[in-house]
Design a protein around this motif. Structure first.
Motif, mmCIF file in Angstrom:
data_model
loop_
_atom_site.group_PDB
_atom_site.id
_atom_site.type_symbol
_atom_site.label_atom_id
_atom_site.label_comp_id
_atom_site.label_asym_id
_atom_site.label_seq_id
_atom_site.Cartn_x
_atom_site.Cartn_y
_atom_site.Cartn_z
ATOM 1 N N ARG A 137 -32.723 9.361 40.075
ATOM 2 C CA ARG A 137 -31.654 9.131 40.792
ATOM 3 C C ARG A 137 -31.570 10.139 42.175
ATOM 4 O O ARG A 137 -31.250 9.598 43.221
ATOM 5 N N GLU A 138 -31.484 11.149 41.844
ATOM 6 C CA GLU A 138 -31.534 12.329 43.078
ATOM 7 C C GLU A 138 -32.562 11.890 44.106
ATOM 8 O O GLU A 138 -32.141 11.947 45.248
ATOM 9 N N ILE A 139 -33.660 11.685 43.630
ATOM 10 C CA ILE A 139 -34.894 11.550 44.659
ATOM 11 C C ILE A 139 -34.359 10.208 45.382
ATOM 12 O O ILE A 139 -34.619 10.004 46.759
ATOM 13 N N LEU A 140 -33.954 8.973 44.834
ATOM 14 C CA LEU A 140 -33.765 8.063 45.675
ATOM 15 C C LEU A 140 -32.590 8.201 46.637
ATOM 16 O O LEU A 140 -32.351 7.723 47.600
ATOM 17 N N VAL A 141 -31.492 8.947 46.080
ATOM 18 C CA VAL A 141 -30.232 8.962 47.065
ATOM 19 C C VAL A 141 -30.551 10.047 48.174
ATOM 20 O O VAL A 141 -30.395 9.836 49.340
ATOM 21 N N GLN A 142 -31.427 11.040 47.742
ATOM 22 C CA GLN A 142 -31.865 12.129 48.893
ATOM 23 C C GLN A 142 -32.966 11.730 49.739
ATOM 24 O O GLN A 142 -32.486 11.827 50.963
ATOM 25 N N SER A 143 -33.855 11.114 48.983
ATOM 26 C CA SER A 143 -35.122 10.958 50.210
ATOM 27 C C SER A 143 -35.183 9.657 50.499
ATOM 28 O O SER A 143 -35.665 9.189 51.512
ATOM 29 N N TYR A 144 -34.293 8.564 49.817
ATOM 30 C CA TYR A 144 -34.555 7.004 50.363
ATOM 31 C C TYR A 144 -33.330 6.362 50.774
ATOM 32 O O TYR A 144 -33.278 5.326 51.164
ATOM 33 N N GLY A 145 -32.136 7.413 50.651
ATOM 34 C CA GLY A 145 -30.883 6.866 51.235
ATOM 35 C C GLY A 145 -30.263 5.790 50.157
ATOM 36 O O GLY A 145 -29.418 5.064 50.755
ATOM 37 N N ALA A 146 -30.509 5.761 49.085
ATOM 38 C CA ALA A 146 -30.030 4.852 48.238
ATOM 39 C C ALA A 146 -28.681 4.837 47.936
ATOM 40 O O ALA A 146 -28.142 6.284 48.005
ATOM 41 N N ASP A 147 -27.859 4.010 47.694
ATOM 42 C CA ASP A 147 -26.152 4.047 47.337
ATOM 43 C C ASP A 147 -26.333 4.872 45.938
ATOM 44 O O ASP A 147 -26.558 3.828 44.829
ATOM 45 N N PRO A 148 -25.575 5.981 45.679
ATOM 46 C CA PRO A 148 -25.509 6.421 44.313
ATOM 47 C C PRO A 148 -24.675 5.612 43.522
ATOM 48 O O PRO A 148 -24.679 5.415 42.407
ATOM 49 N N SER A 149 -23.726 4.737 43.960
ATOM 50 C CA SER A 149 -22.810 4.025 43.152
ATOM 51 C C SER A 149 -23.681 2.735 42.523
ATOM 52 O O SER A 149 -23.116 2.038 41.766
ATOM 53 N N ARG A 150 -24.654 2.677 43.058
ATOM 54 C CA ARG A 150 -25.589 1.407 42.635
ATOM 55 C C ARG A 150 -26.762 1.514 41.906
ATOM 56 O O ARG A 150 -27.895 0.909 41.628
ATOM 57 N N ILE A 151 -26.611 3.019 41.308
ATOM 58 C CA ILE A 151 -27.943 3.287 40.385
ATOM 59 C C ILE A 151 -27.356 3.953 39.067
ATOM 60 O O ILE A 151 -26.373 4.601 39.029
ATOM 61 N N THR A 152 -28.114 3.170 38.106
ATOM 62 C CA THR A 152 -27.609 3.622 36.885
ATOM 63 C C THR A 152 -28.598 4.377 35.902
ATOM 64 O O THR A 152 -29.915 3.790 36.047
ATOM 65 N N ILE A 153 -28.463 5.458 35.394
ATOM 66 C CA ILE A 153 -29.211 5.942 34.808
ATOM 67 C C ILE A 153 -29.413 5.589 33.017
ATOM 68 O O ILE A 153 -28.380 5.446 32.389
ATOM 69 N N ALA A 154 -30.550 4.946 32.570
ATOM 70 C CA ALA A 154 -30.641 4.205 31.313
ATOM 71 C C ALA A 154 -31.727 5.141 30.639
ATOM 72 O O ALA A 154 -33.016 4.809 30.761
ATOM 73 N N ARG A 155 -31.558 6.168 30.146
ATOM 74 C CA ARG A 155 -32.486 7.046 29.481
ATOM 75 C C ARG A 155 -33.440 6.541 28.363
ATOM 76 O O ARG A 155 -32.861 5.437 27.549
ATOM 77 N N PRO A 156 -34.527 6.402 28.373
ATOM 78 C CA PRO A 156 -35.558 5.927 27.324
ATOM 79 C C PRO A 156 -35.011 6.321 25.977
ATOM 80 O O PRO A 156 -34.536 7.405 25.699
ATOM 81 N N GLY A 157 -34.940 5.322 24.948
ATOM 82 C CA GLY A 157 -34.657 5.540 23.563
ATOM 83 C C GLY A 157 -35.811 5.977 23.011
ATOM 84 O O GLY A 157 -37.008 6.418 23.544
ATOM 85 N N VAL A 158 -35.773 6.322 21.815
ATOM 86 C CA VAL A 158 -36.769 7.183 21.029
ATOM 87 C C VAL A 158 -36.638 6.723 19.578
ATOM 88 O O VAL A 158 -35.658 6.756 19.044
ATOM 89 N N ALA A 159 -37.856 6.458 19.076
ATOM 90 C CA ALA A 159 -37.992 6.246 17.652
ATOM 91 C C ALA A 159 -38.296 7.430 16.803
ATOM 92 O O ALA A 159 -38.754 8.357 17.090
ATOM 93 N N ARG A 160 -37.358 7.515 15.687
ATOM 94 C CA ARG A 160 -37.551 8.539 14.821
ATOM 95 C C ARG A 160 -38.669 8.513 13.941
ATOM 96 O O ARG A 160 -39.529 7.670 13.682
ATOM 97 N N PRO A 161 -39.221 9.747 13.605
ATOM 98 C CA PRO A 161 -40.493 10.120 12.661
ATOM 99 C C PRO A 161 -40.224 9.128 11.449
ATOM 100 O O PRO A 161 -39.346 8.946 10.981
ATOM 101 N N GLN A 162 -41.534 8.696 11.120
ATOM 102 C CA GLN A 162 -41.591 7.621 9.877
ATOM 103 C C GLN A 162 -42.022 8.696 8.716
ATOM 104 O O GLN A 162 -42.241 8.015 7.699
#
Length: 347
Positions: A137-162
């Protein structure tokens, strides 16, 4: 509750075992599971260096998406598709950017500039952007001039050990990443070559993505005389990767850059100490106390960190405890889908 219909444009084989493909497959499945009608647009596998045929087909498929059905566009496509062609898409565009293509390792200055300009111009056409990390998100805002209000962080999920840990002897050093220069497996091999006096074994999981680099790694393996202790396993089923995480004593990836790095979350949930590099999103993904981060492209520093982990049982145990605690707080894929669903609902 009604969930908005959408489309998801993904190039190539969605079952490919890389972090980006795993993320998008899980997101597609997760959105469908919570009630979204999501059409899977199967685009050509040549992106991000598309053939003319694949470029024309991608533009045609995006142009056919109904105006009331937001379309999520994979970053390999989004960062390289012709801007004029993308502008013909009538649907709201949601860019899924794992990390900007212009930051890929090994690019010449001209190619990096071309990709930067393409991504920057295409960002102007988007309704929203999904990213896996604050770093991206920071790269897109700082280097690409993207609007921070139109960027959402959706962290990857992770499966639990079997299952519980099944540590093996000698201690297993596990690395998971495709055979591509950005993953730094050459640095890992050079570091391991400095540890012949210690007792360990190592497995590198990940398919060949760059043929020339794979040949280089094979030659380096022979040059360092590590063939008896290091195995390149290639692509393996997800169940086997889970078994290797349970067997491992520590996780090591000498990456040159990561926009996130799902493999780090997998290591954390398995309670593995981590040795990696302080680059990209890695410092945000690998919590302090769960491992050691060293500079990029420094085999000596990487070897030193591995030696500390192998020789100091107290350090290794402490990092394992911190890793497990952090892993327990990582979201599952349902949460990732929920965040993306909220974005689709307001477009």
């Amino acid at each position: 509750m009604s969930h908005r219909a959408a489309a998801f444009a993904i190039p190539g084989d969605i079952t490919t075992l890389t972090g980006g493909y795993i993320y998008e497959r899980k997101l597609l499945e997760g959105l469908r599971a919570i009630g979204h009608d999501v059409a899977h647009l199967e685009l050509g596998s040549s992106f991000p260096d598309p053939t003319p045929e694949h470029m024309a087909d991608a533009i045609a498929q995006l142009e056919e998406v109904a105006p009331d059905r937001p379309v999520i566009v994979d970053g390999l496509v989004f960062g390289s598709i012709d801007t004029g062609g993308l502008a013909r898409c009538r649907a709201p565009i949601v860019a899924m950017i794992h990390h900007p293509l212009a930051l890929e390792s090994g690019l010449g200055a001209e190619e990096a500039d071309r990709l930067f300009r393409c991504e920057r111009d295409n960002l102007a056409l988007t309704s929203h952007v999904l990213v896996p990390s604050p770093h991206t998100r920071e790269i897109l805002v700082q280097s690409y001039g993207a609007d921070p209000s139109r960027i959402t962080i959706a962290r990857p999920g992770v499966a639990r050990p079997q299952g519980p840990p099944e540590r093996v002897t000698p201690p297993l050093i596990l690395s998971v990443g495709i055979q591509h220069p950005r993953k730094g497996h050459d640095v890992l091999l050079r570091a391991l070559g400095k540890l012949r006096d210690l007792d360990w074994q190592a497995i590198v999981v990940g398919k060949v993505h760059d043929d020339a680099y794979a040949v280089e790694l094979e030659a380096l393996l022979g040059e360092l005389k590590l063939g008896d202790r290091v195995r390149f396993a290639g692509r393996v089923p997800q169940e086997e990767i889970g078994a290797l995480y349970r067997q491992a004593a520590l996780f090591a990836l000498a990456t040159r850059y990561e926009g996130y790095g799902i493999v780090f979350d997998e290591a954390l949930v398995h309670g593995l100490p981590i040795v990696s590099c302080a680059t990209g999103a890695v410092p945000d993904t690998v919590p302090q106390g769960s491992g050691i981060l060293v500079p990029v492209d420094d085999p000596d520093a990487f070897a030193g960190a591995l030696r500390k982990m192998l020789e100091d049982e107290g350090l290794r145990a402490g990092c394992a405890e911190e890793a497990a605690a952090a892993g327990a707080q990582r979201p599952d894929w349902t949460e990732t889908a929920r965040i993306a669903s909220e974005v689709l609902g307001v477009l």
